[in-house]
Scaffold this motif. Structure first.
Motif, PDB file in Angstrom:
ATOM      1  N   THR A  96       0.849  -1.188   0.000  1.00 19.46           N
ATOM      2  CA  THR A  96       0.000   0.000   0.000  1.00 19.46           C
ATOM      3  C   THR A  96       0.883   1.236   0.000  1.00 19.46           C
ATOM      4  O   THR A  96       1.698   1.437   0.908  1.00 19.46           O
ATOM      5  CB  THR A  96      -0.948   0.022   1.207  1.00 19.46           C
ATOM      6  N   THR A  97       0.722   2.034  -1.051  1.00 20.24           N
ATOM      7  CA  THR A  97       1.451   3.292  -1.193  1.00 20.24           C
ATOM      8  C   THR A  97       0.465   4.453  -1.076  1.00 20.24           C
ATOM      9  O   THR A  97      -0.757   4.255  -1.088  1.00 20.24           O
ATOM     10  CB  THR A  97       2.152   3.364  -2.557  1.00 20.24           C
ATOM     11  N   THR A  98       1.017   5.656  -0.992  1.00 16.75           N
ATOM     12  CA  THR A  98       0.194   6.867  -0.965  1.00 16.75           C
ATOM     13  C   THR A  98       0.217   7.503  -2.351  1.00 16.75           C
ATOM     14  O   THR A  98       1.301   7.757  -2.898  1.00 16.75           O
ATOM     15  CB  THR A  98       0.731   7.865   0.071  1.00 16.75           C
ATOM     16  N   GLY A  99      -0.950   7.718  -2.915  1.00 18.60           N
ATOM     17  CA  GLY A  99      -1.030   8.273  -4.258  1.00 18.60           C
ATOM     18  C   GLY A  99      -0.274   9.589  -4.385  1.00 18.60           C
ATOM     19  O   GLY A  99      -0.487  10.500  -3.593  1.00 18.60           O
TER      20      GLY A  99
ATOM     21  N   ARG B 291      -0.494  11.906  -6.567  1.00 21.51           N
ATOM     22  CA  ARG B 291      -1.349  13.042  -6.931  1.00 21.51           C
ATOM     23  C   ARG B 291      -2.559  13.176  -6.016  1.00 21.51           C
ATOM     24  O   ARG B 291      -2.984  14.279  -5.691  1.00 21.51           O
ATOM     25  CB  ARG B 291      -1.809  12.904  -8.385  1.00 21.51           C
ATOM     26  N   THR B 292      -3.115  12.032  -5.586  1.00 20.66           N
ATOM     27  CA  THR B 292      -4.367  12.068  -4.828  1.00 20.66           C
ATOM     28  C   THR B 292      -4.174  12.064  -3.321  1.00 20.66           C
ATOM     29  O   THR B 292      -5.039  12.514  -2.572  1.00 20.66           O
ATOM     30  CB  THR B 292      -5.236  10.859  -5.189  1.00 20.66           C
TER      31      THR B 292
ATOM     32  N   HIS C 182      -3.218   3.315  -1.967  1.00 20.78           N
ATOM     33  CA  HIS C 182      -3.341   2.517  -3.193  1.00 20.78           C
ATOM     34  C   HIS C 182      -2.680   1.166  -2.924  1.00 20.78           C
ATOM     35  O   HIS C 182      -1.480   1.105  -2.659  1.00 20.78           O
ATOM     36  CB  HIS C 182      -2.640   3.236  -4.348  1.00 20.78           C
TER      37      HIS C 182
ATOM     38  N   HIS D 259       1.985   2.605 -11.335  1.00 26.07           N
ATOM     39  CA  HIS D 259       1.616   3.695 -10.433  1.00 26.07           C
ATOM     40  C   HIS D 259       2.221   3.522  -9.046  1.00 26.07           C
ATOM     41  O   HIS D 259       2.637   4.501  -8.411  1.00 26.07           O
ATOM     42  CB  HIS D 259       0.092   3.803 -10.322  1.00 26.07           C
ATOM     43  N   TRP D 260       2.252   2.274  -8.550  1.00 27.43           N
ATOM     44  CA  TRP D 260       2.769   2.079  -7.198  1.00 27.43           C
ATOM     45  C   TRP D 260       4.223   2.528  -7.089  1.00 27.43           C
ATOM     46  O   TRP D 260       4.658   3.037  -6.039  1.00 27.43           O
ATOM     47  CB  TRP D 260       2.605   0.629  -6.740  1.00 27.43           C
TER      48      TRP D 260
ATOM     49  N   ASN E 222       4.323   6.264  -6.964  1.00 27.58           N
ATOM     50  CA  ASN E 222       3.864   6.689  -5.643  1.00 27.58           C
ATOM     51  C   ASN E 222       4.986   6.632  -4.614  1.00 27.58           C
ATOM     52  O   ASN E 222       5.169   7.563  -3.820  1.00 27.58           O
ATOM     53  CB  ASN E 222       2.701   5.815  -5.174  1.00 27.58           C
TER      54      ASN E 222
END
Length: 280
Positions: free
Chosen positions: A33-36, A38-39, A43, A70-71, A74
């Motif tokens: 689990t990463t932190t987006g 941009r958002t 994630h 994406h990960w 991130n």
């Protein structure tokens, strides 16, 4: 949001203590689990991993896509991540390997599964290799319903890892691969840590609360010593120059047999006690 396939894997992973079917069945899998970037939203992604001592390695392959997943983007923005291994959820720091360290780690991955090389070739990029290192001082959490079930989950994780190593050793070609050696050393380190924690914490606590358990605790401690001897022998074999998979397999099977007997006895004797203590 994860796609439908990833979401199905995530749900199955969490519902079954890290065990899943489909393309990940019988492999090493974790949830990252990463932190987006941009958002700012969490994630979660299921990823295959490689043991690497006290850390694990993941590869940003994106299935051979020309773009980084994406990960990975991130964690470049925020290297603080959360890992789930089916037993524990814990905090980790992501470190992108570089230079010779990255190349050696990727070569180990290709040695284990040539599909990594195919992904890199089709992607047209150098696939990043990321080390996930446990954050010291932050206690992991577990989702087991009781202390006894948490112990069973830990035991089952060791069973699964040793079964994987046995399969890898049985199907390896001539000469001992580097990653197989690392897998053996990693599981020995984890098992040593687990037994040390039991010997210094859980066993003395139970003995103090339940004096009638003294013979059980004594037997379990003696079994720990025998298992430590077998692990030392395995470590000696895998570290020897010119080691062969067949020799490693023989030692892993000896360790597995002794450990399975030990784990079964410990579960029979202690899980009812641990679960009973949790409800009183």
């Amino acid at each position: 949001m994860p796609n439908d396939f990833n979401q199905q894997v995530i749900e199955e992973f969490r519902a079954n203590g890290g065990r899943v079917g489909g393309p990940f069945e019988g492999g090493r899998l974790l949830l990252l689990t990463t932190t987006g970037a941009r958002t700012g939203a969490p994630h979660t992604t299921p990823l295959a991993y490689l043991p690497d001592g006290e850390r694990v390695l993941v590869i940003a392959s994106a299935g051979g896509s020309p773009r980084h997943p994406h990960w990975y983007l991130n964690l470049l923005a925020d290297p603080r991540v959360t890992l789930e291994n089916g037993v524990f959820t814990y905090q980790a720091k992501a470190v992108v390997l570089e230079g010779a360290e990255r190349d050696a780690a990727f070569a180990r991955a290709v040695e284990t599964d040539p599909g990594w090389a195919a992904y890199e070739s089709s992607s047209g990029r150098t696939l990043p290799v990321v080390a996930l290192e446990t954050v010291p001082g932050v206690m992991p959490t577990h989702t087991a319903s009781s202390f006894g079930q948490a112990l069973k989950a830990i035991h089952d994780a060791f069973r699964r890892e040793l079964a994987l190593i046995r399969k890898e050793a049985a199907t390896a070609g001539p000469g001992l691969g580097v990653q197989l050696r690392v897998n053996c050393l990693s599981v020995c380190g984890s098992l040593h840590h687990h037994h040390t924690m039991e010997d210094s914490g859980m066993f003395p606590s139970l003995a103090g609360q339940r004096p009638e358990l003294a013979p059980v605790i004594e037997r379990l401690g003696e079994e720990h010593r025998r298992i430590a001897d077998l692990m030392a022998r395995l470590q000696e074999v895998v570290s020897a120059e010119g080691a062969e998979p067949a020799a490693v397999l023989a030692e892993v099977e000896r360790l597995t047999e002794e450990l399975e007997s030990h784990l079964t006895y410990e579960e029979e004797q202690l899980i009812p006690i641990l679960d009973g203590a949790a409800t009183t």
